[in-house]
Design an enzyme around this catalytic site. Sequence first.
Site, PDB file in Angstrom:
ATOM      1  N   GLY A 149      17.861  24.613 117.660  1.00  0.00           N
ATOM      2  CA  GLY A 149      18.697  23.946 116.654  1.00  0.00           C
ATOM      3  C   GLY A 149      18.539  24.705 115.346  1.00  0.00           C
ATOM      4  CB  ALA A 150      20.122  27.616 113.992  1.00  0.00           C
ATOM      5  CB  VAL A 193      15.731  19.660 110.627  1.00  0.00           C
ATOM      6  CG1 VAL A 193      14.231  19.553 110.865  1.00  0.00           C
ATOM      7  CG2 VAL A 193      16.245  18.400 109.936  1.00  0.00           C
ATOM      8  CG  ASP A 199      22.608  25.925 116.951  1.00  0.00           C
ATOM      9  OD1 ASP A 199      21.973  25.172 116.189  1.00  0.00           O
ATOM     10  OD2 ASP A 199      23.743  25.639 117.393  1.00  0.00           O
ATOM     11  NE  ARG A 220      14.835   7.758 110.995  1.00  0.00           N
ATOM     12  CZ  ARG A 220      14.562   6.916 110.012  1.00  0.00           C
ATOM     13  NH1 ARG A 220      14.694   5.617 110.201  1.00  0.00           N
ATOM     14  NH2 ARG A 220      14.157   7.355 108.844  1.00  0.00           N
ATOM     15  CG  ASN A 244      20.767  13.083 119.149  1.00  0.00           C
ATOM     16  OD1 ASN A 244      21.739  13.838 119.236  1.00  0.00           O
ATOM     17  ND2 ASN A 244      20.283  12.681 117.991  1.00  0.00           N
ATOM     18  CB  VAL A 248      12.458  17.454 114.910  1.00  0.00           C
ATOM     19  CG1 VAL A 248      12.975  16.997 113.555  1.00  0.00           C
ATOM     20  CG2 VAL A 248      11.206  18.316 114.722  1.00  0.00           C
ATOM     21  NE  ARG A 256      11.674  10.897 103.815  1.00  0.00           N
ATOM     22  CZ  ARG A 256      12.465  10.924 104.875  1.00  0.00           C
ATOM     23  NH1 ARG A 256      12.342  10.013 105.830  1.00  0.00           N
ATOM     24  NH2 ARG A 256      13.391  11.855 104.980  1.00  0.00           N
ATOM     25  CG  HIS A 309      11.170   8.538 112.057  1.00  0.00           C
ATOM     26  ND1 HIS A 309      10.713   8.591 110.770  1.00  0.00           N
ATOM     27  CD2 HIS A 309      12.300   9.307 112.078  1.00  0.00           C
ATOM     28  CE1 HIS A 309      11.519   9.349 110.052  1.00  0.00           C
ATOM     29  NE2 HIS A 309      12.496   9.789 110.822  1.00  0.00           N
TER      30      HIS A 309
HETATM   31  P1  NAI Z   1      22.204  19.598 111.996  1.00  0.00           P
HETATM   32  O1  NAI Z   1      23.490  19.021 112.461  1.00  0.00           O
HETATM   33  O2  NAI Z   1      22.153  20.290 110.694  1.00  0.00           O
HETATM   34  O3  NAI Z   1      21.634  20.603 113.102  1.00  0.00           O
HETATM   35  C1  NAI Z   1      21.614  20.316 114.451  1.00  0.00           C
HETATM   36  C2  NAI Z   1      21.818  21.618 115.192  1.00  0.00           C
HETATM   37  O4  NAI Z   1      21.651  21.372 116.577  1.00  0.00           O
HETATM   38  C3  NAI Z   1      23.207  22.216 114.989  1.00  0.00           C
HETATM   39  O5  NAI Z   1      23.100  23.543 114.508  1.00  0.00           O
HETATM   40  C4  NAI Z   1      23.821  22.182 116.380  1.00  0.00           C
HETATM   41  O6  NAI Z   1      24.699  23.242 116.659  1.00  0.00           O
HETATM   42  C5  NAI Z   1      22.559  22.224 117.243  1.00  0.00           C
HETATM   43  N1  NAI Z   1      22.781  21.766 118.609  1.00  0.00           N
HETATM   44  C6  NAI Z   1      23.485  20.676 119.028  1.00  0.00           C
HETATM   45  N2  NAI Z   1      23.441  20.600 120.361  1.00  0.00           N
HETATM   46  C7  NAI Z   1      22.690  21.630 120.796  1.00  0.00           C
HETATM   47  C8  NAI Z   1      22.262  22.068 122.076  1.00  0.00           C
HETATM   48  N3  NAI Z   1      22.616  21.424 123.173  1.00  0.00           N
HETATM   49  N4  NAI Z   1      21.498  23.165 122.143  1.00  0.00           N
HETATM   50  C9  NAI Z   1      21.129  23.847 121.027  1.00  0.00           C
HETATM   51  N5  NAI Z   1      21.497  23.474 119.778  1.00  0.00           N
HETATM   52  C10 NAI Z   1      22.264  22.379 119.680  1.00  0.00           C
HETATM   53  O7  NAI Z   1      21.155  18.369 112.013  1.00  0.00           O
HETATM   54  P2  NAI Z   1      19.741  18.318 111.286  1.00  0.00           P
HETATM   55  O8  NAI Z   1      19.902  17.721 109.950  1.00  0.00           O
HETATM   56  O9  NAI Z   1      19.087  19.635 111.423  1.00  0.00           O
HETATM   57  O10 NAI Z   1      18.985  17.238 112.201  1.00  0.00           O
HETATM   58  C11 NAI Z   1      18.614  17.558 113.523  1.00  0.00           C
HETATM   59  C12 NAI Z   1      18.002  16.362 114.217  1.00  0.00           C
HETATM   60  O11 NAI Z   1      16.763  16.029 113.591  1.00  0.00           O
HETATM   61  C13 NAI Z   1      18.827  15.067 114.148  1.00  0.00           C
HETATM   62  O12 NAI Z   1      18.727  14.356 115.359  1.00  0.00           O
HETATM   63  C14 NAI Z   1      18.175  14.288 113.025  1.00  0.00           C
HETATM   64  O13 NAI Z   1      18.418  12.905 113.086  1.00  0.00           O
HETATM   65  C15 NAI Z   1      16.718  14.629 113.291  1.00  0.00           C
HETATM   66  N6  NAI Z   1      15.813  14.417 112.178  1.00  0.00           N
HETATM   67  C16 NAI Z   1      14.585  13.894 112.493  1.00  0.00           C
HETATM   68  C17 NAI Z   1      13.625  13.704 111.531  1.00  0.00           C
HETATM   69  C18 NAI Z   1      12.284  13.204 111.906  1.00  0.00           C
HETATM   70  O14 NAI Z   1      11.501  12.845 111.026  1.00  0.00           O
HETATM   71  N7  NAI Z   1      11.930  13.189 113.190  1.00  0.00           N
HETATM   72  C19 NAI Z   1      13.915  13.994 110.115  1.00  0.00           C
HETATM   73  C20 NAI Z   1      15.199  14.588 109.891  1.00  0.00           C
HETATM   74  C21 NAI Z   1      16.116  14.778 110.908  1.00  0.00           C
HETATM   75  C1  2OP Z   2      14.863  11.004 108.093  1.00  0.00           C
HETATM   76  O1  2OP Z   2      13.941  10.190 108.098  1.00  0.00           O
HETATM   77  C2  2OP Z   2      17.024  10.856 109.254  1.00  0.00           C
HETATM   78  O2  2OP Z   2      15.002  10.674 110.425  1.00  0.00           O
HETATM   79  C3  2OP Z   2      15.618  11.258 109.358  1.00  0.00           C
HETATM   80  O3  2OP Z   2      15.212  11.617 107.075  1.00  0.00           O
END
Ligand code: NAI
Ligand code: 2OP
Length: 307
Positions: free
Chosen positions: A9-10, A13, A33, A88, A95, A118, A151, A175
Amino acid sequence: MRPKITIIGAGNVGAQCAYKLAQRDFADLVLLDIVEGVPQGKALDMTQSGSIERFTTKITGTNNYSDIKDSQVVVMTAGLARKPGMSRDDLIHKNAEIVAGVVKQIVEHAPQAVLLMVTNPLDVMTYQALKVSGFPANRVLGMAPLLDAARMQSFIAELAKAPVTEVYAEVMGSHGDLMVPVPRLSTVKGKPITELFTPEQVAGLVKRTTDGGAEIVALLKTGSAYYAPGTAAARMAEAIVRDTKEIVNSCCLLSGEYGLNDVCLGVPTRLGKSGIEEIVTLKLTPEELAALQKAGAAVKNLCGILK
Ligand code: NAI
Ligand code: 2OP
């Protein structure tokens, strides 16, 4: 030879995580990605900043899983992110499908890796990854409690007018809405915040921590937080690869700890080269334990929806 870390995932995050790791200059990186060009472009951009930042990290952008071979840690950030009005848990089915597909590739191409999840909803996706991979429980963990604690620490520091480096916050549970910040074990210069602030102030800190992700989603409007999440994932990946043995709260499978079984939840853990090397059992009050068990029951229920 340098160790290797893959980030799947590029997006926001994944790129932040990769860039933090690149700057640490201790492992080579693969950024993968599904979208062609994006990981390659971001890897090239990061690489070119190396001469300014003075790091020599090799960063490969790819759409090909054969490139993840021999990774010690795979950080999984692929998936949909929250938009305003979405919880979420709204992300769960889409997902889960993405996680299952990616994890199968990880099992095939990097079968010895520690898998750091993540993707949200984090606790459910960590359990999904554990089941799909068939990896031992110590090799599948999730990043979120470290972010949630960061946070809370920043909110406490603001209220106490203290440097964040003198603040500790204990955050366990899921979370999500059933996060379990533990004020009794959260301190400024070693003093519990329950002795420093009024009960109303403490309740406000707990609520703002629990709503920490939503606060940022509401401000950004087009996605969710990524600087602190990517940084937290990078820190955990580094602790594993460098075998630091430090205690970092992470989401992992509980098998009797805290009276919980067969559920992934945030608790203090010791991280090292085999992933989770110890689950630390804190002495909680009956109320704190009940809150943790309530979170565990809710996560288990959501995992049941997936089955
Ligand atoms: P984003 O939309 O910026 O990036 C997601 C990337 O995943 C995209 O580049 C997309 O092309 C790629 N992707 C989608 N399907 C794919 C696949 N099958 N194979 C490879 N790549 C694929 O989203 P962001 O902001 O980076 O968030 C990513 C995930 O992390 C989300 O589910 C978000 O809710 C979660 N997250 C979790 C946190 C935590 O504390 N655990 C905190 C922040 C975000
Ligand atoms: C966050 O806590 C959405 O899980 C993500 O920012």
